[in-house]
Design an enzyme around this catalytic site. Structure first.
Site, PDB file in Angstrom:
ATOM      1  N   HIS A  38      -1.516   2.048   5.788  1.00 51.13           N
ATOM      2  CA  HIS A  38      -0.594   2.823   4.955  1.00 51.13           C
ATOM      3  C   HIS A  38       0.819   2.264   5.030  1.00 51.13           C
ATOM      4  CE1 HIS A  38      -2.856   6.879   4.281  1.00 51.13           C
ATOM      5  NE2 HIS A  38      -3.638   5.835   4.115  1.00 51.13           N
ATOM      6  N   GLU A 107      -4.103   4.764  -2.700  1.00 51.02           N
ATOM      7  CA  GLU A 107      -3.402   6.019  -2.980  1.00 51.02           C
ATOM      8  C   GLU A 107      -2.000   5.694  -3.477  1.00 51.02           C
ATOM      9  OE1 GLU A 107      -4.130   5.709   0.562  1.00 51.02           O
ATOM     10  OE2 GLU A 107      -6.138   6.576   0.498  1.00 51.02           O
TER      11      GLU A 107
END
Length: 332
Positions: A38, A107
């Site tokens: 991430h 995402e």
């Protein structure tokens, strides 16, 4: 036999801590470790987001036995697929064949940072399929030139290839993604304990590739162990209330502030309803059983929060693994 893993959660721990936890997880007896890739934490309270690939390189050198896996990397926006292929091949060499490249369609939280628009799900899947084909070709030693719909590649070649090929695992969530990605991957990743999706995955591989044997299927189960249950519930709510929205929501929200707003009405008891909290190891074993029943071969636990990781790994993980493995030999 089911393999049990430990999650190196970059959103809640710094890079030095993650390497230390990986070493402790291997010592405790976990079979493998997965790492989130991430650019941002889900929530500001989590407070971390070190680079997963740099951290994995250190983990590969600090461990000897555990399998390693990205859970998962998006090779379509923040990274170009040729860069992912080079990173994965290098890591496989450093890990002596222990690494699996887990891929997903990404995402918005992590991919918007490069300033591109966030595409719809159909386009994201098209991008992932094309990226996977490029990575496969590079892993095969080819010099790749490609003018595709989404990616341009000009005479790319990997000059350091591992002796053991890098397995490709792809994250899926429904029938459409299963049909698209089962023929492209060696393994499957999912966060939902749904047996029908796993059966469909194996069915597509048998039909399209002639592969009769089931492949590895990896999932992840959040837990919040703590000697005090109330403390565990508070921590799970603080750190993991974002998960209540489900992936259809979570893939589109762009910032930790957006996740905070989306989760503002999620109560501590709501989080405790789907994450086992407190010292009861049997409750954790019970939470894992739906994944076993669905057909997952590899299950990684996420110990929520940074402050009790070392205590969990040093004092509790050995007992938990013993209980998980004992339950694994019994019918589900």
């Amino acid at each position: 036999m089911t393999r049990f893993g430990y999650t190196l959660m970059t959103e809640q721990s710094g890079p030095r801590e993650l390497v230390r936890y990986a070493m402790a997880a291997e010592e405790a007896g976990f079979d493998f470790a997965v790492i989130s890739d991430h650019y941002s934490p889900w929530l500001r309270e989590q407070g971390h987001a070190p680079n997963a690939w740099v951290t994995l390189g250190a983990v590969a050198s600090a461990t000897r036995r555990m399998g390693l896996m990205t859970f998962v990397t998006c090779p379509t926006m923040r990274y170009h697929p040729v860069v992912v292929a080079q990173q994965a091949a290098t890591l496989q060499i450093l890990a002596d064949g222990r690494f699996t490249l887990g891929l997903g369609s990404g995402e918005n939280l992590n991919e918007h940072v490069v300033g591109q628009r966030w595409p719809g799900v159909r386009e994201r899947h098209e991008r992932l399929a094309e990226a996977t084909e490029i990575i496969r070709a590079l892993f095969g030693g080819e010099t790749v030139t490609r003018h595709g719909k989404w990616f341009q590649v000009d005479t790319a070649k990997l000059w350091d290839l591992p002796e053991a090929p890098v397995p490709l695992a792809i994250a899926v969530s429904g029938e459409r993604s299963v049909e698209q990605f089962a023929p492209l991957a060696d393994e499957m990743v999912s966060n939902a304990p749904t047996g029908e999706i796993i059966e469909a995955w194996h069915g597509v591989r048998a039909r399209e590739l002639g592969v009769a044997e089931p492949c590895r299927v990896t999932g992840q189960v959040p837990i919040c162990w703590d000697p005090d249950r109330d403390t565990a519930i508070r921590r799970a709510h603080e750190q993991f209330r974002w998960s209540a929205g489900g992936w259809e929501v979570n893939t589109d929200l762009p910032t930790p502030a957006a996740f905070d707003a989306a989760a503002q009405f999620v109560r501590p008891e709501d989080v405790a309803g789907h994450i086992p909290c407190g010292p009861d190891l049997d409750a954790i074993v019970e939470a894992v059983q739906p994944y076993r029943k669905a057909g997952f071969t590899d299950i990684a636990v996420v110990q929520v929060g940074d402050e009790h990781q070392e205590e969990f790994l040093a004092k509790t993980a050995v007992q938990l693994l013993a209980k998980l493995r004992d339950a694994d030999v019994r019918p589900v």
